[in-house]
Structure formats: C-alpha cells, structure tokens
Design a protein around this motif. Structure first.
Motif, PDB file in Angstrom:
ATOM      1  N   SER A   1       0.856  -1.186   0.000  1.00 35.66           N
ATOM      2  CA  SER A   1       0.000   0.000   0.000  1.00 35.66           C
ATOM      3  C   SER A   1       0.888   1.231   0.000  1.00 35.66           C
TER       4      SER A   1
ATOM      5  N   TYR B   1      -4.438   0.409   9.236  1.00 38.65           N
ATOM      6  CA  TYR B   1      -4.654  -0.511   8.116  1.00 38.65           C
ATOM      7  C   TYR B   1      -5.527  -1.681   8.540  1.00 38.65           C
TER       8      TYR B   1
ATOM      9  N   TRP C   1      -6.620  -5.129   6.386  1.00 38.92           N
ATOM     10  CA  TRP C   1      -6.688  -5.979   5.187  1.00 38.92           C
ATOM     11  C   TRP C   1      -7.645  -7.133   5.433  1.00 38.92           C
TER      12      TRP C   1
ATOM     13  N   TYR D   1      -7.867  -9.039  -2.351  1.00 40.43           N
ATOM     14  CA  TYR D   1      -7.623  -8.462  -1.031  1.00 40.43           C
ATOM     15  C   TYR D   1      -8.159  -7.039  -0.986  1.00 40.43           C
TER      16      TYR D   1
ATOM     17  N   LEU E   1      -8.280  -3.479   1.225  1.00 40.95           N
ATOM     18  CA  LEU E   1      -7.619  -2.694   2.263  1.00 40.95           C
ATOM     19  C   LEU E   1      -8.488  -1.484   2.579  1.00 40.95           C
TER      20      LEU E   1
END
Length: 184
Positions: free
Chosen positions: A39, A48, A50, A71, A73
């Motif tokens: 990122s 963060y 995820w 994925y 985020l």
C-alpha cells in the motif's frame, strides 16, 4: 460595562479529505510462493485493515500472503476519514510443455541429435544423460546410448520433463563359414 462590543470571525474548516491510496502486488509462481501486498499513501499515521474472501486479515501496512485471492484494504486517517481499495493476487503455476526424441546409433550413424521441444514460449532446456552428460542446448548431439532426460523450465519457474531414448544397434552380424574338402 461600558456598552462597547467587539466582534471577530473564526473560520472552522472541516478536514474531510480521504487519504490517497494505491496498491500493488506480484504474481504467485513456481518460483515465487509468497508476495507482498503493498500500500502506498502520502498520508502518515494511517490505520490498516486488510481482508479477503478466503479469511485473510491483517493490520500491517504491507503484509505477505501465499494465497491467490482478492484483497481489500481499508485505511483510516487520523481525521477519521477512510479509503478502500482492492488488489488481486493471481497465480501462475502452469507447467511448460515438454517433448523429447532420441534415435538409434549404429555402425554407420555414430551419433544422433536429441530433439527437445515445448509448446510454451520463452522456456529453457536442460539435458542430463549417461556418463554425466549435461547440455543446455535444445537439440544436442550425443554418441552414447541410454536414457536422456530433458528438463524444460518456463518463465514462471515451473518445470516439466520428457525422456528420450538413444538405442544401440552396433552388434556386428554373425558370419559363419564352412570348410570344403578339396580332393583330387
């Protein structure tokens, strides 16, 4: 008390900017069994989060994974604003095609060319055989009978093998002679 008044203006600005965010990753291959989810943001002090449909979760900015998946985020800035992005990790474990052919050595043809092939572009060839034979040529010349193994390696690091036989037909023919009696 004296009847005078004063007035001042204060401007209150809302900090509602969402953090800028971009993501990147690599492809899982036979050589790369773990990739980093990366990122990038110019905003510091982000939080963060995820996640993936496969059950992955992490609060690390740039975690590693070994699973092909999508994925997501979600980052949260100190002002409480969030940004959400997705990145897919793909997997390329395709084995390259491999084919190999040998031949027969005889009293006239004392060597043969092994032929290696692949239906996959951008591959490398590696041969091994009797007596410690090795070659990285696609079609090496050999003069020893036996089993030769071709290892084909694709650009993704995946491998496949094929076998070529070189036969020996150098047995001399049997010749029999018979004696004759000469008499007067």
């Amino acid at each position: 008390p004296n009847g005078c008044t004063a007035m001042d203006t204060v401007v209150v600005e809302a900090e509602e900017d969402t953090p800028d965010l971009s993501l990147s990753t690599d492809t899982l291959t036979c050589e790369i069994d773990s990739v980093q989810l990366q990122s990038m943001s110019s905003v510091t002090s982000l939080t963060y989060s995820w996640s993936s449909p496969g059950g992955f979760s992490s609060t690390v900015a740039n975690p590693y994974t070994q699973v092909a998946d999508t994925y997501t985020l979600v980052v949260t800035a100190p002002n409480g604003c969030t940004a959400t992005r997705q990145v897919s990790v793909i997997e390329d474990l395709t084995k390259p095609g491999a084919s190999a052919n040998g031949g027969t050595i005889n009293c006239i043809t004392t060597s043969v060319m092994l032929t290696g092939g692949s239906s996959t572009p951008n591959v490398t060839f590696s041969w091994t055989g009797p007596g410690g034979f090795t070659s990285n040529e696609q079609n090496p010349q050999v003069s020893v009978p036996g089993t030769y193994i071709l290892l084909v390696t694709g650009s993704n690091g995946c491998t496949n093998t094929a076998i070529a036989e070189v036969f020996d037909d150098t047995t001399p023919p049997l010749v029999e002679t018979g004696g004759a009696v000469i008499d007067c």
